[in-house]
Motif scaffolding. Sequence first.
Motif, PDB file in Angstrom:
ATOM      1  N   HIS A  92     -34.308 -42.147  33.628  1.00 14.53           N
ATOM      2  CA  HIS A  92     -34.705 -40.752  33.504  1.00 14.53           C
ATOM      3  C   HIS A  92     -33.948 -39.871  34.480  1.00 14.53           C
ATOM      4  CE1 HIS A  92     -38.515 -42.880  32.012  1.00 14.53           C
ATOM      5  NE2 HIS A  92     -37.731 -42.594  31.002  1.00 14.53           N
ATOM      6  N   ALA A  93     -33.619 -40.446  35.630  1.00 16.87           N
ATOM      7  CA  ALA A  93     -32.885 -39.682  36.633  1.00 16.87           C
ATOM      8  C   ALA A  93     -31.538 -39.231  36.071  1.00 16.87           C
ATOM      9  CB  ALA A  93     -32.659 -40.536  37.881  1.00 16.87           C
ATOM     10  N   TYR A  94     -31.055 -40.008  35.122  1.00 16.93           N
ATOM     11  CA  TYR A  94     -29.754 -39.751  34.516  1.00 16.93           C
ATOM     12  C   TYR A  94     -29.741 -38.432  33.759  1.00 16.93           C
ATOM     13  CZ  TYR A  94     -25.725 -40.969  31.495  1.00 16.93           C
ATOM     14  OH  TYR A  94     -24.547 -41.000  30.819  1.00 16.93           O
ATOM     15  N   TYR A  95     -30.832 -38.100  33.118  1.00 13.91           N
ATOM     16  CA  TYR A  95     -30.790 -36.823  32.403  1.00 13.91           C
ATOM     17  C   TYR A  95     -31.710 -35.744  32.957  1.00 13.91           C
ATOM     18  CZ  TYR A  95     -34.191 -39.235  29.266  1.00 13.91           C
ATOM     19  OH  TYR A  95     -35.214 -39.944  28.727  1.00 13.91           O
ATOM     20  N   ARG A  96     -32.303 -36.017  34.083  1.00 11.75           N
ATOM     21  CA  ARG A  96     -33.155 -35.010  34.719  1.00 11.75           C
ATOM     22  C   ARG A  96     -32.366 -33.745  35.043  1.00 11.75           C
ATOM     23  NH1 ARG A  96     -35.760 -37.911  39.075  1.00 11.75           N
ATOM     24  NH2 ARG A  96     -37.079 -38.765  37.453  1.00 11.75           N
ATOM     25  N   ASP A  97     -31.096 -33.914  35.446  1.00 11.18           N
ATOM     26  CA  ASP A  97     -30.297 -32.740  35.816  1.00 11.18           C
ATOM     27  C   ASP A  97     -29.296 -32.347  34.723  1.00 11.18           C
ATOM     28  OD1 ASP A  97     -28.720 -34.961  36.124  1.00 11.18           O
ATOM     29  OD2 ASP A  97     -27.820 -34.322  38.010  1.00 11.18           O
ATOM     30  N   ALA A  98     -29.534 -32.816  33.493  1.00 10.29           N
ATOM     31  CA  ALA A  98     -28.618 -32.466  32.397  1.00 10.29           C
ATOM     32  C   ALA A  98     -28.847 -31.038  31.931  1.00 10.29           C
ATOM     33  CB  ALA A  98     -28.832 -33.431  31.232  1.00 10.29           C
ATOM     34  N   ARG A 138     -37.720 -39.473  17.321  1.00 14.92           N
ATOM     35  CA  ARG A 138     -38.973 -38.927  17.843  1.00 14.92           C
ATOM     36  C   ARG A 138     -39.266 -39.459  19.242  1.00 14.92           C
ATOM     37  NH1 ARG A 138     -41.726 -36.215  13.845  1.00 14.92           N
ATOM     38  NH2 ARG A 138     -40.858 -36.634  11.785  1.00 14.92           N
ATOM     39  N   ALA A 139     -39.049 -40.766  19.429  1.00  7.37           N
ATOM     40  CA  ALA A 139     -39.297 -41.382  20.735  1.00  7.37           C
ATOM     41  C   ALA A 139     -38.328 -40.837  21.785  1.00  7.37           C
ATOM     42  CB  ALA A 139     -39.175 -42.895  20.635  1.00  7.37           C
ATOM     43  N   TRP A 140     -37.085 -40.657  21.369  1.00  4.53           N
ATOM     44  CA  TRP A 140     -36.101 -40.077  22.294  1.00  4.53           C
ATOM     45  C   TRP A 140     -36.557 -38.676  22.722  1.00  4.53           C
ATOM     46  CZ3 TRP A 140     -32.363 -42.266  24.947  1.00  4.53           C
ATOM     47  CH2 TRP A 140     -31.756 -43.436  24.468  1.00  4.53           C
ATOM     48  N   LEU A 141     -37.044 -37.895  21.754  1.00  3.22           N
ATOM     49  CA  LEU A 141     -37.455 -36.522  22.063  1.00  3.22           C
ATOM     50  C   LEU A 141     -38.672 -36.485  22.985  1.00  3.22           C
ATOM     51  CD1 LEU A 141     -36.754 -34.832  18.614  1.00  3.22           C
ATOM     52  CD2 LEU A 141     -35.739 -34.165  20.807  1.00  3.22           C
ATOM     53  N   VAL A 142     -39.573 -37.439  22.818  1.00  2.00           N
ATOM     54  CA  VAL A 142     -40.747 -37.505  23.702  1.00  2.00           C
ATOM     55  C   VAL A 142     -40.283 -37.717  25.145  1.00  2.00           C
ATOM     56  CG1 VAL A 142     -42.747 -38.920  24.353  1.00  2.00           C
ATOM     57  CG2 VAL A 142     -42.393 -38.276  21.954  1.00  2.00           C
ATOM     58  N   GLU A 143     -39.347 -38.651  25.319  1.00  2.00           N
ATOM     59  CA  GLU A 143     -38.823 -38.928  26.663  1.00  2.00           C
ATOM     60  C   GLU A 143     -38.083 -37.729  27.237  1.00  2.00           C
ATOM     61  OE1 GLU A 143     -36.958 -42.317  27.938  1.00  2.00           O
ATOM     62  OE2 GLU A 143     -38.355 -43.706  26.973  1.00  2.00           O
ATOM     63  N   ILE A 144     -37.284 -37.121  26.377  1.00  2.00           N
ATOM     64  CA  ILE A 144     -36.499 -35.969  26.812  1.00  2.00           C
ATOM     65  C   ILE A 144     -37.429 -34.837  27.256  1.00  2.00           C
ATOM     66  CG2 ILE A 144     -35.039 -34.085  25.947  1.00  2.00           C
ATOM     67  CD1 ILE A 144     -33.655 -36.289  24.179  1.00  2.00           C
ATOM     68  N   ARG A 145     -38.464 -34.571  26.455  1.00  2.00           N
ATOM     69  CA  ARG A 145     -39.398 -33.490  26.794  1.00  2.00           C
ATOM     70  C   ARG A 145     -40.122 -33.792  28.097  1.00  2.00           C
ATOM     71  NH1 ARG A 145     -37.117 -29.380  24.470  1.00  2.00           N
ATOM     72  NH2 ARG A 145     -37.282 -29.330  22.189  1.00  2.00           N
ATOM     73  N   GLU A 146     -40.300 -35.079  28.367  1.00  2.00           N
ATOM     74  CA  GLU A 146     -41.005 -35.448  29.585  1.00  2.00           C
ATOM     75  C   GLU A 146     -40.113 -35.372  30.822  1.00  2.00           C
ATOM     76  OE1 GLU A 146     -43.451 -38.813  29.168  1.00  2.00           O
ATOM     77  OE2 GLU A 146     -44.158 -38.722  31.245  1.00  2.00           O
ATOM     78  N   TYR A 147     -38.862 -35.792  30.677  1.00  2.00           N
ATOM     79  CA  TYR A 147     -38.037 -35.955  31.877  1.00  2.00           C
ATOM     80  C   TYR A 147     -36.891 -34.970  32.046  1.00  2.00           C
ATOM     81  CZ  TYR A 147     -40.647 -40.260  32.297  1.00  2.00           C
ATOM     82  OH  TYR A 147     -41.651 -41.166  32.399  1.00  2.00           O
ATOM     83  N   ALA A 148     -36.479 -34.311  30.970  1.00  2.00           N
ATOM     84  CA  ALA A 148     -35.351 -33.383  31.125  1.00  2.00           C
ATOM     85  C   ALA A 148     -35.861 -32.006  31.551  1.00  2.00           C
ATOM     86  CB  ALA A 148     -34.581 -33.294  29.817  1.00  2.00           C
ATOM     87  N   GLN A 149     -34.941 -31.146  31.943  1.00  2.00           N
ATOM     88  CA  GLN A 149     -35.287 -29.766  32.300  1.00  2.00           C
ATOM     89  C   GLN A 149     -35.896 -29.067  31.083  1.00  2.00           C
ATOM     90  OE1 GLN A 149     -34.562 -28.284  35.389  1.00  2.00           O
ATOM     91  NE2 GLN A 149     -33.923 -30.324  36.046  1.00  2.00           N
ATOM     92  N   ASP A 150     -36.809 -28.144  31.336  1.00  2.00           N
ATOM     93  CA  ASP A 150     -37.454 -27.426  30.227  1.00  2.00           C
ATOM     94  C   ASP A 150     -36.443 -26.631  29.402  1.00  2.00           C
ATOM     95  OD1 ASP A 150     -39.916 -28.394  30.874  1.00  2.00           O
ATOM     96  OD2 ASP A 150     -40.491 -26.659  32.083  1.00  2.00           O
ATOM     97  N   ASP A 151     -35.414 -26.132  30.073  1.00  2.00           N
ATOM     98  CA  ASP A 151     -34.465 -25.270  29.353  1.00  2.00           C
ATOM     99  C   ASP A 151     -33.206 -26.017  28.900  1.00  2.00           C
ATOM    100  OD1 ASP A 151     -33.333 -25.701  31.806  1.00  2.00           O
ATOM    101  OD2 ASP A 151     -32.763 -23.614  32.146  1.00  2.00           O
ATOM    102  N   VAL A 152     -33.284 -27.344  28.861  1.00  2.00           N
ATOM    103  CA  VAL A 152     -32.120 -28.129  28.434  1.00  2.00           C
ATOM    104  C   VAL A 152     -31.756 -27.764  26.981  1.00  2.00           C
ATOM    105  CG1 VAL A 152     -33.435 -30.149  27.580  1.00  2.00           C
ATOM    106  CG2 VAL A 152     -31.113 -30.459  28.483  1.00  2.00           C
ATOM    107  N   VAL A 153     -30.470 -27.677  26.724  1.00  2.00           N
ATOM    108  CA  VAL A 153     -29.996 -27.373  25.373  1.00  2.00           C
ATOM    109  C   VAL A 153     -29.908 -28.699  24.599  1.00  2.00           C
ATOM    110  CG1 VAL A 153     -28.046 -26.513  24.012  1.00  2.00           C
ATOM    111  CG2 VAL A 153     -28.687 -25.366  26.155  1.00  2.00           C
TER     112      VAL A 153
END
Length: 177
Positions: free
Chosen positions: A78-84, A103-118
């Motif tokens: 998760h640290a890998y895409y936290r600052d993406a 869907r599973a990828w998106l759940v993880e992304i919504r949890e760990y990536a920045q809110d404004d990630v493109v």
Amino acid sequence: PLPSPDTDVPHKTILLGDSGVGKTSLLVQFDTGKFQTGTFSATVGIGFTNKVVCVDDSKVKLQIWDTAGQERFRSVTHAYYRDAHALLLLYDVTNKTSFDNIRAWLVEIREYAQDDVVIMLLGNKADCQSSERMVRREDGERLAREHSVAFMETSAKTGQNVELAFMAIARELKARK
Ligand code: GDP
Ligand code: MG
């Protein structure tokens, strides 16, 4: 001349999605305009590639990261895409499982990536024969709409929409600055 300020900040962009969907191929196609048959070594990723994309009159610098096979074990840290700043999420239109896993990828992304990630969803291998296709374009479009993300079908083999996808990401990143 001094470098223009908007070329200085590289936008960390990460390719995500199941193993075998064509992430490495897509990046190689974008970087070199070439398609290489055969699977790239799954465990030796190519790290990152810097690319400058022109949007209108300015330049947007993308630092594009390819996962080095961690996706095979569902252990992309998760640290890998936290600052993406941007994520290209791929599935393979000839592989239904890779689409179902979005869907599973998106759940993880919504949890760990920045809110404004493109985020852009890409249905890759669009060059396939219609008999090989397991995911319809409409299904990709619907999923993208449900999750409010952009969508395109691409082919790392023919180059279809590859440049366009990265341009769209760059344009969106510039608009959000
Ligand atoms: P990754 O694991 O997501 O990085 O996937 P790879 O880039 O290693 O590609 C997996 C396999 O799919 C390789 O055999 C590629 O040649 C093939 N492949 C990748 N993209 C495409 C595409 O757009 N069209 C077709 N027909 N094959 C592709
Ligand atoms: Mg790869």
